[in-house]
Design an enzyme around this catalytic site. Structure first.
Site, PDB file in Angstrom:
ATOM      1  N   HIS A   8       0.841  -1.210   0.000  1.00 14.21           N
ATOM      2  CA  HIS A   8       0.000   0.000   0.000  1.00 14.21           C
ATOM      3  C   HIS A   8       0.873   1.256   0.000  1.00 14.21           C
ATOM      4  CE1 HIS A   8      -3.642  -2.327   0.692  1.00 14.21           C
ATOM      5  NE2 HIS A   8      -4.346  -1.209   0.698  1.00 14.21           N
ATOM      6  N   HIS A  32       1.138  -3.523   9.259  1.00 15.56           N
ATOM      7  CA  HIS A  32       2.572  -3.492   8.998  1.00 15.56           C
ATOM      8  C   HIS A  32       3.333  -2.922  10.183  1.00 15.56           C
ATOM      9  CE1 HIS A  32       2.615  -4.570   4.710  1.00 15.56           C
ATOM     10  NE2 HIS A  32       1.514  -3.846   4.585  1.00 15.56           N
TER      11      HIS A  32
END
Length: 219
Positions: free
Chosen positions: A127, A186
């Site tokens: 992303h 993440h």
């Protein structure tokens, strides 16, 4: 005396204490900082907002939009083609790095939809690389982007929406990248490296791997 000499020659030295490598220390620090950020902000920031940011930077949304705009031919095909080229480059590079490094995602990552097998892995953030690539490309193509906005809307070239659209895209990319840590998807290092890769990809597409230069090779 002989037995003593034998014991002295056959005895093994005590094992050396294990030393944590610099990489291990860095990863442990990254995990600790990421958990602290996630724990602190998780009760504060609404989950639907973070999910909306996640969806806005999802490749499953991004690719269909580019292809639809290319088919309608209502915007700059040159910009869209370079966006498409760079997006495929980003997809391949992130997939390869995830497969080679295979860093597990945070244990507190919940309810995540996996599009590909490599999505099991955390490093680097796809992303972050994707949205940073988009923001970088829009920065380099700022003037054509503004022209497209003027052509597609009722705004003139001096309208605030048009004038600062590229800045808004940059802010969106930064906030979306940060949201990956806040959502628990993440670690911080995944996002930082992903964002750096996205900027590098955008620069590479503008300077080298773009539709203009590639098409000239076959003409």
């Amino acid at each position: 005396m002989a037995n003593q000499d034998s014991r002295m020659t056959t005895s093994e030295p005590p094992p050396a204490p294990q030393r944590a490598t610099l990489l291990r220390v860095l990863l442990d620090l990254d995990a600790a900082v990421s958990l602290h950020i996630y724990t602190f902000f998780h009760p504060i920031i609404p989950f639907p907002l973070l999910k909306s940011l996640e969806f806005s930077g999802d490749g499953r949304l991004f690719f269909p939009i580019i292809l639809s705009l290319l088919l309608t031919r209502t915007t700059s095909n040159l910009l869209l083609l370079n966006l498409l080229l760079g997006s495929f480059l980003d997809l391949l590079l992130i997939g390869l790095l995830k497969h080679l490094i295979q860093r597990p995602r945070p244990v507190y990552n919940k309810n995540m939809f996996l599009s590909f097998a490599v999505d099991h892995w955390s490093f680097p953030s796809g992303h972050s690389s994707r949205v940073s690539f988009i923001a970088t490309l829009f920065y380099f193509y700022a003037d054509p982007v503004r022209q497209v906005l003027v052509a597609l809307s009722k705004f003139d070239a001096e309208a605030v929406f048009v004038k600062y659209f590229v800045v808004v895209v940059g802010l969106w990319a930064a906030i979306t990248s940060v949201s990956r840590v806040l959502l628990g998807r993440h670690f911080v290092l995944d996002v930082v490296i992903g964002a750096c890769l996205g900027v590098a990809e955008g620069t590479f597409v503008v300077r080298v791997f773009n539709y203009e230069k590639l098409s000239s090779l076959f003409i």
